[in-house]
Scaffold this active site. Sequence first.
Site, PDB file in Angstrom:
ATOM      1  N   LEU A  89       0.930  -1.153  -0.060  1.00  8.66           N
ATOM      2  CA  LEU A  89       0.004  -0.128   0.001  1.00  8.66           C
ATOM      3  C   LEU A  89       0.980   1.271  -0.069  1.00  8.66           C
ATOM      4  CD1 LEU A  89      -2.735  -1.008   2.722  1.00  8.66           C
ATOM      5  CD2 LEU A  89      -2.995  -0.927   0.174  1.00  8.66           C
ATOM      6  N   ASP A  90       0.181   2.149  -0.351  1.00 14.39           N
ATOM      7  CA  ASP A  90       1.101   3.501  -0.561  1.00 14.39           C
ATOM      8  C   ASP A  90       1.256   4.088   0.790  1.00 14.39           C
ATOM      9  OD1 ASP A  90       1.186   3.888  -3.143  1.00 14.39           O
ATOM     10  OD2 ASP A  90      -0.393   5.256  -3.518  1.00 14.39           O
ATOM     11  N   ARG A  91       2.655   4.783   1.100  1.00 18.65           N
ATOM     12  CA  ARG A  91       2.870   4.913   2.624  1.00 18.65           C
ATOM     13  C   ARG A  91       1.692   5.692   3.343  1.00 18.65           C
ATOM     14  NH1 ARG A  91       5.169   9.459   5.139  1.00 18.65           N
ATOM     15  NH2 ARG A  91       5.371  10.747   3.326  1.00 18.65           N
TER      16      ARG A  91
END
Length: 277
Positions: A89-91
């Site tokens: 997942l994106d940060r």
Amino acid sequence: MSRPPPGKPDRRPPGVAKPKASDTPVALTPEEIEFTKSLVIHEDDSVFVLNKPAGLSSQGGRIRAHTLDDLLWALARRDRPRPRLIHRLDRDTSGVILTARTKPAATFLGKALMGKRFRKTYLAVVTPGAPEPRGGQIDAPLRRESIGREAYMRVCAADHPDAEAARSRYRTLASTQGAALVELSPDTGRMHQLRVHMASIGRPIAGDSRYGGALMLGGAPVPRLMLHAVQLVFPHPEGGERRISAPIPDDMRAVLDKLGLELPDRAVPEQGRPESR
């Protein structure tokens, strides 16, 4: 001790494999171990499923801090490899993320992911107001573009030499004049796909400074990217299917409350509830 000539790698004795960075244990503090264990919302003999908080990188990155990949050493069995991330997942995206506890499980789940047998559902706050139409599919190829040290994804023509097919489905769950809560389901898994697709129809995700999302809502700063992976359905290595959900984080719920966006009951699955099929 002699050294190898310049430009030539060090030679390792025969039969001694170079250790992989991912196989090197990371020293964690008691607080980090406790924190990591608190993220687990489901576990069995094959998998751990975690609820990743926003602000924590899945892997790599330039920030000099432990990533989720590093923290997974807190869940490793004695003298065994740590669990392996199956996807990322994106940060700044929160929510459900899957790891495998064994190599056979990782192989099985990796093949299932490549075979598009995972179904992911996200919740997002977009502006300004509900998309038009309120639901549908976005079929828009994407290409990667680098600006300095940053990577971006751009919508492009299907015949662009760097085009990658990308499809996302969306539906509006609640809306006001200036914002809307939408459910998003990616059919493909391109970097930043949901963020770029929603921006491409004029409804960027709030808090997304990279792709034009609103940074103020209801007279207050948006705390972060308003994107949450709420549910993951995947084939289980031991048979059947599992459906795992992650509760909406407090910061996102606070934004919804401030905007007067009511969350339909069906959009809030029970936390960590594994459903088999």
